[in-house]
Design a protein around this motif. Sequence first.
Motif, short mmCIF file in Angstrom:
data_model
loop_
_atom_site.label_atom_id
_atom_site.label_comp_id
_atom_site.label_asym_id
_atom_site.label_seq_id
_atom_site.Cartn_x
_atom_site.Cartn_y
_atom_site.Cartn_z
N TYR A 63 0.85 -1.19 0.00
CA TYR A 63 0.00 0.00 0.00
C TYR A 63 0.89 1.24 0.00
O TYR A 63 1.99 1.24 0.55
CB TYR A 63 -0.90 0.05 1.24
N GLU A 64 0.36 2.32 -0.58
CA GLU A 64 1.14 3.57 -0.63
C GLU A 64 0.20 4.76 -0.50
O GLU A 64 -0.79 4.87 -1.23
CB GLU A 64 1.93 3.64 -1.93
N LEU A 65 0.53 5.63 0.44
CA LEU A 65 -0.25 6.85 0.68
C LEU A 65 0.67 8.05 0.48
O LEU A 65 1.72 8.14 1.10
CB LEU A 65 -0.82 6.86 2.10
N THR A 66 0.26 8.97 -0.38
CA THR A 66 1.00 10.23 -0.58
C THR A 66 0.08 11.38 -0.19
O THR A 66 -1.10 11.40 -0.56
CB THR A 66 1.44 10.39 -2.05
N ILE A 67 0.64 12.32 0.58
CA ILE A 67 -0.20 13.39 1.11
C ILE A 67 0.61 14.65 1.36
O ILE A 67 1.83 14.59 1.60
CB ILE A 67 -0.91 12.93 2.42
N ASP A 68 -0.06 15.79 1.28
CA ASP A 68 0.58 17.07 1.58
C ASP A 68 0.99 17.12 3.05
O ASP A 68 0.17 16.84 3.95
CB ASP A 68 -0.40 18.21 1.26
N THR A 69 2.24 17.46 3.29
CA THR A 69 2.78 17.45 4.66
C THR A 69 2.01 18.36 5.59
O THR A 69 1.61 17.97 6.70
CB THR A 69 4.27 17.87 4.63
N LYS A 70 1.81 19.59 5.17
CA LYS A 70 1.14 20.57 6.04
C LYS A 70 -0.28 20.15 6.35
O LYS A 70 -0.74 20.27 7.50
CB LYS A 70 1.17 21.94 5.36
N ASP A 71 -1.00 19.65 5.34
CA ASP A 71 -2.39 19.23 5.56
C ASP A 71 -2.47 18.11 6.60
O ASP A 71 -3.33 18.13 7.49
CB ASP A 71 -3.00 18.74 4.25
N LEU A 72 -1.56 17.14 6.51
CA LEU A 72 -1.61 16.02 7.45
C LEU A 72 -1.21 16.45 8.86
O LEU A 72 -1.84 16.03 9.84
CB LEU A 72 -0.70 14.88 6.97
N LEU A 73 -0.19 17.29 8.97
CA LEU A 73 0.21 17.79 10.30
C LEU A 73 -0.95 18.53 10.96
O LEU A 73 -1.22 18.34 12.15
CB LEU A 73 1.43 18.71 10.17
N ASN A 74 -1.63 19.36 10.20
CA ASN A 74 -2.76 20.11 10.76
C ASN A 74 -3.90 19.18 11.17
O ASN A 74 -4.54 19.38 12.21
CB ASN A 74 -3.26 21.14 9.75
N ALA A 75 -4.15 18.16 10.36
CA ALA A 75 -5.23 17.21 10.68
C ALA A 75 -4.91 16.43 11.95
O ALA A 75 -5.79 16.22 12.81
CB ALA A 75 -5.45 16.26 9.51
N ILE A 76 -3.66 15.98 12.09
CA ILE A 76 -3.27 15.25 13.30
C ILE A 76 -3.35 16.16 14.51
O ILE A 76 -3.81 15.77 15.58
CB ILE A 76 -1.84 14.66 13.15
N ASP A 77 -2.93 17.41 14.34
CA ASP A 77 -2.98 18.37 15.44
C ASP A 77 -4.42 18.60 15.90
O ASP A 77 -4.70 18.69 17.11
CB ASP A 77 -2.34 19.69 14.99
N ARG A 78 -5.35 18.68 14.95
CA ARG A 78 -6.75 18.90 15.32
C ARG A 78 -7.33 17.71 16.08
O ARG A 78 -8.20 17.87 16.95
CB ARG A 78 -7.58 19.17 14.06
N ALA A 79 -6.84 16.51 15.77
CA ALA A 79 -7.38 15.31 16.42
C ALA A 79 -6.66 14.96 17.72
O ALA A 79 -7.12 14.09 18.45
CB ALA A 79 -7.28 14.12 15.45
N SER A 80 -5.57 15.65 18.03
CA SER A 80 -4.69 15.21 19.12
C SER A 80 -5.26 15.42 20.52
O SER A 80 -4.77 14.84 21.48
CB SER A 80 -3.34 15.91 19.02
N PHE A 81 -6.31 16.27 20.65
CA PHE A 81 -6.85 16.48 22.00
C PHE A 81 -7.62 15.27 22.51
O PHE A 81 -7.88 15.15 23.71
CB PHE A 81 -7.75 17.74 22.01
N ILE A 82 -8.00 14.38 21.61
CA ILE A 82 -8.73 13.17 22.02
C ILE A 82 -7.71 12.10 22.38
O ILE A 82 -6.97 11.61 21.53
CB ILE A 82 -9.66 12.68 20.90
#
Length: 372
Positions: free
Chosen positions: A257-276
Amino acid sequence: MYFKISKRNFYNALSTASRAISNFSPLPAFSGIKIDAKEDRIILTGSDSDVSIQTTLKHGEDCVLEIKEMGSIVIEAKYILEIVRKTDADIIEFEMIDGSLTKISGNSAEFRINGMKAIEYPAIDFSKPKESFQLAEDVLKKIITQTSFATSDKETRPVLMGVNFHCEGNELHCVATDSYRLARKTVELEEELNFNVTIPSKSLQEVLKTLEVENEVEIAVNDKKAQFIIGDTIVQTRLIDGAYPETNRLIPLQFDYELTIDTKDLLNAIDRASFIKNDGVSVIKFSLSEAECVLSSKSIEVGSSTEVLSSASFEGQPLEISCNGRYVFEAIRALGGSLVKFSLCGEMKPFVITSLEDDKILQLVLPVRTYA
């Protein structure tokens, strides 16, 4: 001992040497900075026995130094730093008056402080090891910042508290792992060398603080110590004893499997979910398919979050994989670059994260099992 010196240069050098000093040193002398006035230079030494920093000051265009009488003294670091910082003068006079009583003066201010005799300071061998090579400062910065965060902070396995520098031929492999994640940086050297040493992460952080200008750093190692020679400063560290684990076998070579993604978008998404968090750990789940890639997190106590990763591109059969959000966040941040690639083997198998812009750095993260 009597000398005059530029306050700015003296204070900067004292600050550099003091970084090696621990507040909890069992030896009283190690709470001080050793000051050696030689014929044409001042040598400042700070140490906690594991890390030692020695920096040298000479007379030059940007530093006034006049040595009238040679000698050595050890002065409590916190006191001399405060005195020099607060003295309102461009030139500071430093004079040993009687035994270990030292006079520090500038303009109309004068301080007299009790020091320790230099003979009380443990001998530190700053002789250069035979195996040595040079790296550009920006390359060394990347090695440290892209690997040292993945070292362990638990003393149960001391060897994992450092970064392993392993060189065969002209390839230097720098590896850090805490057994749940791994970071590896590869650098090509101009010379062929053969060594395998593990340098404490704490020591590498002191090296990082000492790197200031774009220049070459000379690194010298043997089986007891490592030296980083940065201009007129030497940062010397003991090594961590013990064999570093063989990490190459942990890194998969084939992927389904291979996932390619924009670095900034993924960092922001993880940051938004990190309070849980569950038990203080933020576990994130990737639900991946060629049609849609979703990042989610869930906690019985807190709630849940779901976000579609619009910049993601996935190849392979549908896959769900959970992992420690902080580990993935730190790995991606260390990689840099605008695009990152996840190479995966399966739901509970380690996955590799790389940058599309730098194939010399690799991050590996172990998934976690979830029951929700």
